[in-house]
Scaffold this motif. Sequence first.
Motif, PDB file in Angstrom:
ATOM      1  N   ALA A  18       0.765  -1.215  -0.012  1.00 60.74           N
ATOM      2  CA  ALA A  18       0.134  -0.065   0.028  1.00 60.74           C
ATOM      3  C   ALA A  18       0.769   1.402  -0.045  1.00 60.74           C
ATOM      4  O   ALA A  18       0.612   2.415  -0.776  1.00 60.74           O
ATOM      5  N   GLN A  19       1.851   1.235   0.901  1.00 63.84           N
ATOM      6  CA  GLN A  19       2.802   2.518   0.723  1.00 63.84           C
ATOM      7  C   GLN A  19       3.454   2.754  -0.617  1.00 63.84           C
ATOM      8  O   GLN A  19       3.520   3.813  -0.945  1.00 63.84           O
ATOM      9  N   LYS A  20       3.863   1.561  -1.206  1.00 67.47           N
ATOM     10  CA  LYS A  20       4.490   1.782  -2.502  1.00 67.47           C
ATOM     11  C   LYS A  20       3.511   2.472  -3.490  1.00 67.47           C
ATOM     12  O   LYS A  20       3.828   3.220  -4.307  1.00 67.47           O
ATOM     13  N   LEU A  21       2.269   1.851  -3.368  1.00 72.37           N
ATOM     14  CA  LEU A  21       1.286   2.381  -4.312  1.00 72.37           C
ATOM     15  C   LEU A  21       0.874   3.811  -4.153  1.00 72.37           C
ATOM     16  O   LEU A  21       0.652   4.701  -4.986  1.00 72.37           O
ATOM     17  N   VAL A  22       0.861   4.247  -2.768  1.00 78.15           N
ATOM     18  CA  VAL A  22       0.602   5.510  -2.498  1.00 78.15           C
ATOM     19  C   VAL A  22       1.635   6.538  -2.894  1.00 78.15           C
ATOM     20  O   VAL A  22       1.318   7.607  -3.699  1.00 78.15           O
ATOM     21  N   LEU A  23       2.701   6.063  -2.643  1.00 78.41           N
ATOM     22  CA  LEU A  23       3.893   6.788  -2.866  1.00 78.41           C
ATOM     23  C   LEU A  23       4.240   7.177  -4.687  1.00 78.41           C
ATOM     24  O   LEU A  23       4.242   8.006  -5.073  1.00 78.41           O
ATOM     25  N   SER A  24       3.819   5.803  -5.334  1.00 78.70           N
ATOM     26  CA  SER A  24       3.935   6.141  -6.881  1.00 78.70           C
ATOM     27  C   SER A  24       2.818   7.053  -7.208  1.00 78.70           C
ATOM     28  O   SER A  24       3.247   7.822  -8.054  1.00 78.70           O
ATOM     29  N   ALA A  25       1.634   6.781  -6.661  1.00 79.87           N
ATOM     30  CA  ALA A  25       0.590   7.939  -7.150  1.00 79.87           C
ATOM     31  C   ALA A  25       1.025   9.348  -6.866  1.00 79.87           C
ATOM     32  O   ALA A  25       0.660  10.100  -7.570  1.00 79.87           O
ATOM     33  N   LYS A  26       1.569   9.756  -5.620  1.00 83.79           N
ATOM     34  CA  LYS A  26       1.817  10.612  -5.090  1.00 83.79           C
ATOM     35  C   LYS A  26       2.879  11.329  -6.144  1.00 83.79           C
ATOM     36  O   LYS A  26       2.889  12.614  -6.556  1.00 83.79           O
ATOM     37  N   ARG A  27       3.911  10.496  -6.661  1.00 88.77           N
ATOM     38  CA  ARG A  27       5.017  11.014  -7.460  1.00 88.77           C
ATOM     39  C   ARG A  27       4.403  11.461  -8.811  1.00 88.77           C
ATOM     40  O   ARG A  27       4.705  12.387  -9.357  1.00 88.77           O
ATOM     41  N   ARG A  28       3.434  10.759  -9.304  1.00100.86           N
ATOM     42  CA  ARG A  28       2.772  10.688 -10.645  1.00100.86           C
ATOM     43  C   ARG A  28       2.126  12.127 -10.546  1.00100.86           C
ATOM     44  O   ARG A  28       2.104  13.023 -11.438  1.00100.86           O
ATOM     45  N   ASN A  29       1.010  12.205  -9.572  1.00100.42           N
ATOM     46  CA  ASN A  29       0.093  13.128  -9.732  1.00100.42           C
ATOM     47  C   ASN A  29      -0.622  13.360  -8.037  1.00100.42           C
ATOM     48  O   ASN A  29      -1.476  12.464  -7.824  1.00100.42           O
ATOM     49  N   PRO A  30      -0.229  14.125  -7.202  1.00103.49           N
ATOM     50  CA  PRO A  30      -0.680  14.290  -6.026  1.00103.49           C
ATOM     51  C   PRO A  30      -2.280  14.421  -5.916  1.00103.49           C
ATOM     52  O   PRO A  30      -3.022  13.635  -4.884  1.00103.49           O
ATOM     53  N   ASP A  31      -2.734  14.853  -6.870  1.00108.10           N
ATOM     54  CA  ASP A  31      -4.243  14.841  -7.006  1.00108.10           C
ATOM     55  C   ASP A  31      -4.926  13.661  -7.057  1.00108.10           C
ATOM     56  O   ASP A  31      -6.014  13.289  -6.889  1.00108.10           O
ATOM     57  N   SER A  32      -4.354  12.300  -7.536  1.00109.02           N
ATOM     58  CA  SER A  32      -4.657  11.026  -7.509  1.00109.02           C
ATOM     59  C   SER A  32      -5.145  10.335  -6.025  1.00109.02           C
ATOM     60  O   SER A  32      -5.633   9.627  -5.977  1.00109.02           O
ATOM     61  N   LEU A  33      -4.402  11.166  -5.157  1.00105.04           N
ATOM     62  CA  LEU A  33      -4.559  10.367  -3.730  1.00105.04           C
ATOM     63  C   LEU A  33      -5.779  10.008  -3.345  1.00105.04           C
ATOM     64  O   LEU A  33      -6.251   9.070  -2.526  1.00105.04           O
ATOM     65  N   ASN A  34      -6.674  10.996  -3.412  1.00106.04           N
ATOM     66  CA  ASN A  34      -8.098  10.639  -3.051  1.00106.04           C
ATOM     67  C   ASN A  34      -8.586   9.540  -3.577  1.00106.04           C
ATOM     68  O   ASN A  34      -9.778   8.975  -2.986  1.00106.04           O
ATOM     69  N   GLN A  35      -7.968   9.131  -4.653  1.00103.38           N
ATOM     70  CA  GLN A  35      -8.771   7.742  -5.136  1.00103.38           C
ATOM     71  C   GLN A  35      -8.675   6.625  -4.240  1.00103.38           C
ATOM     72  O   GLN A  35      -9.590   5.612  -4.267  1.00103.38           O
ATOM     73  N   GLY A  36      -7.665   6.582  -3.146  1.00101.40           N
ATOM     74  CA  GLY A  36      -7.563   5.731  -2.057  1.00101.40           C
ATOM     75  C   GLY A  36      -8.808   5.497  -1.469  1.00101.40           C
ATOM     76  O   GLY A  36      -9.494   4.443  -1.216  1.00101.40           O
ATOM     77  N   TYR A  37      -9.576   6.638  -0.978  1.00100.40           N
ATOM     78  CA  TYR A  37     -10.712   6.499  -0.270  1.00100.40           C
ATOM     79  C   TYR A  37     -11.780   5.914  -1.300  1.00100.40           C
ATOM     80  O   TYR A  37     -12.962   5.057  -0.662  1.00100.40           O
ATOM     81  N   LYS A  38     -11.935   6.414  -2.538  1.00101.26           N
ATOM     82  CA  LYS A  38     -12.793   5.997  -3.398  1.00101.26           C
ATOM     83  C   LYS A  38     -12.737   4.443  -3.467  1.00101.26           C
ATOM     84  O   LYS A  38     -13.859   3.671  -3.634  1.00101.26           O
ATOM     85  N   MET A  39     -11.589   3.830  -3.670  1.00 99.23           N
ATOM     86  CA  MET A  39     -11.091   2.732  -3.788  1.00 99.23           C
ATOM     87  C   MET A  39     -11.745   1.758  -2.416  1.00 99.23           C
ATOM     88  O   MET A  39     -12.483   0.896  -2.751  1.00 99.23           O
ATOM     89  N   ARG A  40     -11.506   2.263  -1.381  1.00103.67           N
ATOM     90  CA  ARG A  40     -11.919   1.582  -0.058  1.00103.67           C
ATOM     91  C   ARG A  40     -13.503   1.551  -0.213  1.00103.67           C
ATOM     92  O   ARG A  40     -14.095   0.423   0.112  1.00103.67           O
ATOM     93  N   MET A  41     -14.277   2.368  -0.698  1.00108.33           N
ATOM     94  CA  MET A  41     -15.764   2.543  -0.698  1.00108.33           C
ATOM     95  C   MET A  41     -16.092   1.434  -1.817  1.00108.33           C
ATOM     96  O   MET A  41     -17.247   0.880  -1.697  1.00108.33           O
ATOM     97  N   ALA A  42     -15.297   1.249  -2.822  1.00107.87           N
ATOM     98  CA  ALA A  42     -15.711   0.573  -3.890  1.00107.87           C
ATOM     99  C   ALA A  42     -15.671  -0.872  -3.454  1.00107.87           C
ATOM    100  O   ALA A  42     -16.294  -1.836  -4.340  1.00107.87           O
ATOM    101  N   VAL A  43     -14.767  -1.173  -2.664  1.00109.06           N
ATOM    102  CA  VAL A  43     -14.752  -2.652  -2.486  1.00109.06           C
ATOM    103  C   VAL A  43     -16.028  -3.385  -1.990  1.00109.06           C
ATOM    104  O   VAL A  43     -16.403  -4.628  -2.280  1.00109.06           O
ATOM    105  N   ALA A  44     -17.051  -2.695  -1.435  1.00109.80           N
ATOM    106  CA  ALA A  44     -18.206  -2.985  -1.070  1.00109.80           C
ATOM    107  C   ALA A  44     -19.079  -3.595  -2.330  1.00109.80           C
ATOM    108  O   ALA A  44     -20.031  -4.133  -2.134  1.00109.80           O
TER     109      ALA A  44
END
Length: 130
Positions: free
Chosen positions: A12-38
Amino acid sequence: MAWHTYGLDQEAQKLVLSAKRRNPDSLNQGYKMRMAVAYGLERFWGEHLRLQEREADKSRYWKETWDTLVRIAGQAHITIPNDAVHHNNVQQIHAMSQRLWSLSLEDQRIALAVLTQLCDCIVWWTQRYK
C-alpha cells in the motif's frame, strides 16, 4: 496455520507513493477504492476503465492496485483474472466480468477481504502523505 500479512502495508505504501509522485491529486482515489470494495471485484476492477480516457493518472492508480491484489492473491494460491482489456471493447469487458463472477464464492470472499485490507492500508498511507 499462521496468519500471513503478505506485506499489504508495504505494498500500500508503494502504491500511494507512486501515485503521489505521478500526480498528488490522485491520492483521493484511495478513499474511493475503499468504498468501491463493497460493490465487488468486478466493479472495483472496472473503475480503471471508466477513468482511462479522462483521468489517466487516477486510472493507473486503480489498475496498479488491482495488479497488486492479483499478485498477492496468487501468493495465497488464488487466481484472480487480470486480462488486458481496452476500455471501449465491450466483448473484452464482458468476458473479464464473467471470469470474475465465476470465481468460487470462497475465492471471492478471500479476494475481497484482502482487497479491503489493502485499501485500508492505502487510506492510512494516504492520510500520512497528503
